[in-house]
Design a protein around this motif. Structure first.
Motif, PDB file in Angstrom:
ATOM      1  N   LYS A  92       0.853  -1.182   0.000  1.00  0.00           N
ATOM      2  CA  LYS A  92       0.000   0.000   0.000  1.00  0.00           C
ATOM      3  C   LYS A  92       0.888   1.231   0.000  1.00  0.00           C
ATOM      4  N   PRO A  94       0.087   5.112  -0.228  1.00  0.00           N
ATOM      5  CA  PRO A  94      -0.913   6.171  -0.346  1.00  0.00           C
ATOM      6  C   PRO A  94      -0.475   7.375  -1.165  1.00  0.00           C
ATOM      7  N   ASN A  95       0.822   7.507  -1.404  1.00  0.00           N
ATOM      8  CA  ASN A  95       1.325   8.665  -2.143  1.00  0.00           C
ATOM      9  C   ASN A  95       1.760   8.326  -3.567  1.00  0.00           C
ATOM     10  N   LYS A  97       0.013   7.922  -6.345  1.00  0.00           N
ATOM     11  CA  LYS A  97      -0.661   8.690  -7.400  1.00  0.00           C
ATOM     12  C   LYS A  97      -0.360  10.175  -7.329  1.00  0.00           C
ATOM     13  N   LYS A 100       3.351  13.289  -1.728  1.00  0.00           N
ATOM     14  CA  LYS A 100       2.864  13.880  -0.487  1.00  0.00           C
ATOM     15  C   LYS A 100       3.258  15.352  -0.428  1.00  0.00           C
ATOM     16  N   TYR A 113      -4.245  16.989  -2.854  1.00  0.00           N
ATOM     17  CA  TYR A 113      -3.633  15.784  -2.303  1.00  0.00           C
ATOM     18  C   TYR A 113      -4.694  14.914  -1.619  1.00  0.00           C
ATOM     19  N   GLN A 116      -6.869  13.185  -4.153  1.00  0.00           N
ATOM     20  CA  GLN A 116      -6.217  12.075  -4.856  1.00  0.00           C
ATOM     21  C   GLN A 116      -5.953  10.857  -3.991  1.00  0.00           C
ATOM     22  N   VAL A 117      -5.583  11.067  -2.715  1.00  0.00           N
ATOM     23  CA  VAL A 117      -5.191   9.915  -1.899  1.00  0.00           C
ATOM     24  C   VAL A 117      -6.274   9.413  -0.949  1.00  0.00           C
ATOM     25  N   GLN A 118      -7.303  10.210  -0.675  1.00  0.00           N
ATOM     26  CA  GLN A 118      -8.347   9.776   0.248  1.00  0.00           C
ATOM     27  C   GLN A 118      -9.711   9.628  -0.425  1.00  0.00           C
TER      28      GLN A 118
END
Length: 193
Positions: A92, A94-95, A97, A100, A113, A116-118
């Motif tokens: 995993k 999260p950054n 795509k 950060k 941000y 895109q990540v959440q």
């Protein structure tokens, strides 16, 4: 930088044991910083090590990361998961795509941000996504729905109870509202203040 659980470390040690001496694992991101970003892990024999690689040491093996992938693997996590169908290695990142952003970055970068990540990973399960079109002078995030969200009968609920609520909580005191400018397939034009 990249957390590897003890069970995943043991798995990597077993995989590397029969390999040529000096073989490491390589952790990478294909298409980093894009919606199509994908993470991967592969063997990295000694002759494939690049001088620009970052070497991370773990219990009994090393992991190499190319310089392009490094910022996109911040806060990455690798685990070995036992499921009914068997054991699966999960990575995993999260950054992957989107790189950060720092806490002190401009509000528009921090909102993008979080989208895109959440938010977009949640919408992707329904084939949808949102794009941040602009951040107005009065701190209203103007968004547009795409994919499966465009024309969905639940889009108003998704906006008010999901996206807007999450963004306003995340940026309490900074962001004032979220406005949808999508021309939905039903012909409606949603506009929230």
């Amino acid at each position: 930088m990249i957390e590897i659980t003890p069970s995943a470390e043991e798995h990597f040690r077993k995989l590397l044991a029969p390999q040529k001496e000096g073989t490491s694992i390589r952790i990478f991101v294909i298409n980093p910083g894009t919606p199509k970003a994908e993470c991967g892990v592969s063997y990295c024999p000694p002759e494939a090590v690049e001088s620009s690689d970052t070497r991370l040491s773990y219990e009994g093996f090393d992991a190499l990361v190319d310089e392009v992938s490094i910022p996109f693997l911040e806060e990455a996590f690798i685990d070995l998961v036992e499921e009914e169908t068997g054991t699966q290695l999960t990575l995993k990142a999260p950054n992957a795509k989107m790189r950060k952003v720092k806490d002190g970055a401009p509000l528009i970068e921090r909102v993008e941000y979080v989208i895109q990540v959440q938010i977009n990973p949640q919408l992707a399960s329904h084939g949808g996504f949102i794009k941040l079109i602009e951040l107005t002078e009065d701190n209203v995030a103007v968004i547009e729905f795409g994919g499966g969200c465009n024309g969905c009968s639940q889009v108003d609920l998704t906006l008010k109870e999901g996206i807007e609520k999450e963004l306003l909580e995340e940026f309490s005191g900074e962001l004032n509202a979220v406005r949808d400018i999508t021309e939905h397939q039903s012909g409606d034009h949603s506009f929230y203040k």
